[in-house]
Scaffold this motif. Sequence first.
Motif, mmCIF file in Angstrom:
data_model
loop_
_atom_site.group_PDB
_atom_site.id
_atom_site.type_symbol
_atom_site.label_atom_id
_atom_site.label_comp_id
_atom_site.label_asym_id
_atom_site.label_seq_id
_atom_site.Cartn_x
_atom_site.Cartn_y
_atom_site.Cartn_z
ATOM 1 N N LEU A 90 0.837 -1.216 0.000
ATOM 2 C CA LEU A 90 0.000 0.000 0.000
ATOM 3 C C LEU A 90 0.864 1.254 0.000
ATOM 4 O O LEU A 90 1.992 1.235 0.500
ATOM 5 C CB LEU A 90 -0.893 0.002 1.255
ATOM 6 N N PRO A 91 0.356 2.342 -0.532
ATOM 7 C CA PRO A 91 1.149 3.574 -0.505
ATOM 8 C C PRO A 91 1.312 4.113 0.917
ATOM 9 O O PRO A 91 0.474 3.854 1.775
ATOM 10 C CB PRO A 91 0.324 4.551 -1.364
ATOM 11 N N VAL A 98 -6.761 2.759 2.603
ATOM 12 C CA VAL A 98 -6.822 1.583 3.464
ATOM 13 C C VAL A 98 -6.163 1.836 4.825
ATOM 14 O O VAL A 98 -6.783 1.622 5.876
ATOM 15 C CB VAL A 98 -6.168 0.370 2.753
ATOM 16 N N SER A 115 -4.527 9.023 -3.285
ATOM 17 C CA SER A 115 -4.271 8.739 -4.684
ATOM 18 C C SER A 115 -4.869 7.391 -5.060
ATOM 19 O O SER A 115 -4.168 6.491 -5.467
ATOM 20 C CB SER A 115 -2.764 8.736 -4.929
ATOM 21 N N GLY A 116 -6.129 7.262 -4.890
ATOM 22 C CA GLY A 116 -6.772 6.002 -5.226
ATOM 23 C C GLY A 116 -7.237 5.275 -3.992
ATOM 24 O O GLY A 116 -6.918 5.662 -2.859
ATOM 25 N N PHE A 117 -8.004 4.200 -4.219
ATOM 26 C CA PHE A 117 -8.616 3.499 -3.092
ATOM 27 C C PHE A 117 -7.567 2.931 -2.135
ATOM 28 O O PHE A 117 -7.747 2.948 -0.922
ATOM 29 C CB PHE A 117 -9.517 2.377 -3.618
ATOM 30 N N ALA A 118 -6.466 2.450 -2.696
ATOM 31 C CA ALA A 118 -5.449 1.822 -1.849
ATOM 32 C C ALA A 118 -4.922 2.783 -0.791
ATOM 33 O O ALA A 118 -4.596 2.378 0.326
ATOM 34 C CB ALA A 118 -4.301 1.322 -2.722
ATOM 35 N N GLY A 166 -0.950 10.045 1.335
ATOM 36 C CA GLY A 166 -1.515 10.795 0.222
ATOM 37 C C GLY A 166 -2.886 10.246 -0.146
ATOM 38 O O GLY A 166 -3.289 9.176 0.332
#
Lengths: 497, 309
Positions: free
Chosen positions: B162-163, B174, B168-171, B166
Amino acid sequence: MLLRPGYILSVFVFLSLTACSDPSSTSIRFALASSPISLDPRYATDAVSSRINRLLYQRLVDFDQKFQVKPALAGWNQLSPKHYRFKLKPVRGYFKNGERLTAYDVKATYDFILENENASPHRSSLLIIDKIIVVDDQIIDFYLKRIDPLFPGYLVIGIVPKNMAADRTTLNRIPAGSGSFSFLEWPDTSRLVLQRKSDKQLVEFIYVHDATVRALKLIRGEVDLLQNDLPRELVQYLGKENNILLKNLPGNNFTYLGFNMEDRLTSQLAIRKAIAHAIDRQSLIRYLMGGKTRLANALLTPEHWAGLKNAKAYSYNPDLSRSMLESLGYTRDKPLLLEYKTSSDPFRVRIATIIQQQLNEVGIKVSLKSFDWGTFYGDIKSGRFQMYSLSWVGIKTPDIFRYVFHSESVPPQGANRGRYINKKADELIEAAETSPDMSARGQYYQDLQEQLLFDLPYIPLWYEEHFVAYRNNISGYSLASDGNYDGLKSVEKLPSP
Amino acid sequence: MLRLLLTRLSSTVIVIFGVISLVFLLIHLVPGDPVDVMLGENAQMADREALREALGLNRPIGQQLITYIGNLLQGDLGQSLHSRTSVSSMILERFPATLQLALVSLLVSCLIAFPLGIVAALNRGKAWDKVAMGVSLLGVSIPNFLLGPMLILLFSLSLGWLPVSGKSGFASMVLPAITLGTALAAVLSRMIRSTLLEVLNEDYIRTARAKGLSYIRVVIFHALPNAMLPIITLLGLQLGVLLGGAVITETVFSWPGIGKLTIDAITKRDYPVVQGCVLLISISYVIVNAFTDIIYGWIDPRIRQGDRS
């Protein structure tokens, strides 16, 4: 059934694919500790905005390593003591609308700032300008109200296009400069995207407030570079990572301990000297600051053309400090009680706590008060303090001395927060300001700094270093002594190994 | 019902007006001047006064409040003193992120809390009860500023799934949702356990069991719905808190939400932004409370009948 490893793996693969903070992105991502506030150079005052605006806009002059003014967009001649003629260089940038920067844009920019109702924060530093006359596309004359040999150094504001100069709001969010970078998008405060004009390289500024997370993003490759604003332990942590490189450079941001010269206790020179001898600055630097942090003995660095070269510093001597305090009647049983104010920034609080401990060693009981920035700054300006610590950031010209130490600069007129009143210091400032000879002017400022070191309205602590941490596929980024981001003009990113 | 609605609405307007006025006065009374923050100390008195006038800060505070409320009634929240962008656009930019995170965090907390609470209640005094409540205690004890970086170290750096931070998308949602949801789940699971234990001792549960229904069926279809009232109250309160912005989690994960915007505005003494955020937070609470009341009526027929009578 749902807990089968295959399902879990699929979910995480999906989540990872949807993540846009792609470690393999080709854009160069630069992490920021705070978001820029305004991309209109006529309004920007915070360091991050100013540094990004340097990339987006061109300015008439700049400073060299010794903080001497040098031509940037234009060279100049002093036609008379109050008349400067600037000639724009033949090679200069184009605005987004395709028009080339001209003297008319320069005039429009400075006229806007000087207009009272536009309320530009830079107006006060330019009030010396009487009128601006455009001679032709390339030549512009500045007429001054009074003689000021430092004048060219004030013309560092980015030039905006004349057709947008009257607009007070658009440029804040959608800049239109003629600098090395063009603006692409600023969808929200967390991400600003610029494009380098020379090779179309994208540069993203990513705002990550938390220092630990900033460092972790660098390690994972979600950002490629970060500059300054990390505690020492995190810098050391990054230094141990195989794919992270570090570079540092002596800086000129001056950190000091300030005193209230109207306070019954801190107005006493002997007490201020006792405090100066009680602070172990070397240890503070060794354990808290970076390797290129230097002890400071004056506001300007020694390499500055007006800097103090061989200052006689106050040594760390707790025994001398104790005996000085004893001669004033303060002992272990009857300690000197002082209040020390600082901001709520954890790093500043940590520094203040160590100074509190060091002063306690010589018998000074310090009550530490930390406040949010607005309250702290309000108290300091109003003189509601005995002792405080702060930094001067990005000081380039010695006109700072009038602003900080002249008796006429007590807030709200200036930043003489400690209410330091000294006739000799005033005379030296005024003599320096009116001296036409650069070396004589430099000497006056040096004498002034010696006087300040004797009087100790400030105890100089250090000049903080600048450092950059970057991934090993990044090359060509160079640090500047004022911490600007100009290194992005030449930085390269290789594909990740 | 209409009368009830009108009474609620009028009291809501009074509450929101009170909150706005109080915050307006307090933010103006605390030390620190936005003009100083904007201009720095370099500025001359004339410049300060010019800016004060341009921003309308030179007028008496009562007059400023009246102007603000007048503009507010026309839907104008004003402009940020610093970025000179409209407050409504700043809030609209941030609120979806806050709403997303709040809802997903609440979902995470429910997914953790319901199984934990039910397992603990059904195994009262046994090992499972202790384990479930121990997990819940752990969740409430670990502060978000510690849990967040620990999750980042595990899921972003070690596993690389996972990032780090930030939006920047669903991930990217989480980890902040787990960080927030875990703390909420801890309180929620304890509430579920205690209310479920109360309900499980009721006569109608014994009757249902005597009728021959399975234990699981009795718990899910008879006990749990009857235990929901206090749980819904708590969920409503938690959602209200989340919509006000989770400052620490937003800071750790660089989540561009309302909480961070509010704190930054307070630091910079950006009065219109503070006012706008507080207004949003007040309205969020009011709406969530109204929804909570509606859900009460939906799950408990006695409340609907009480309203009718």
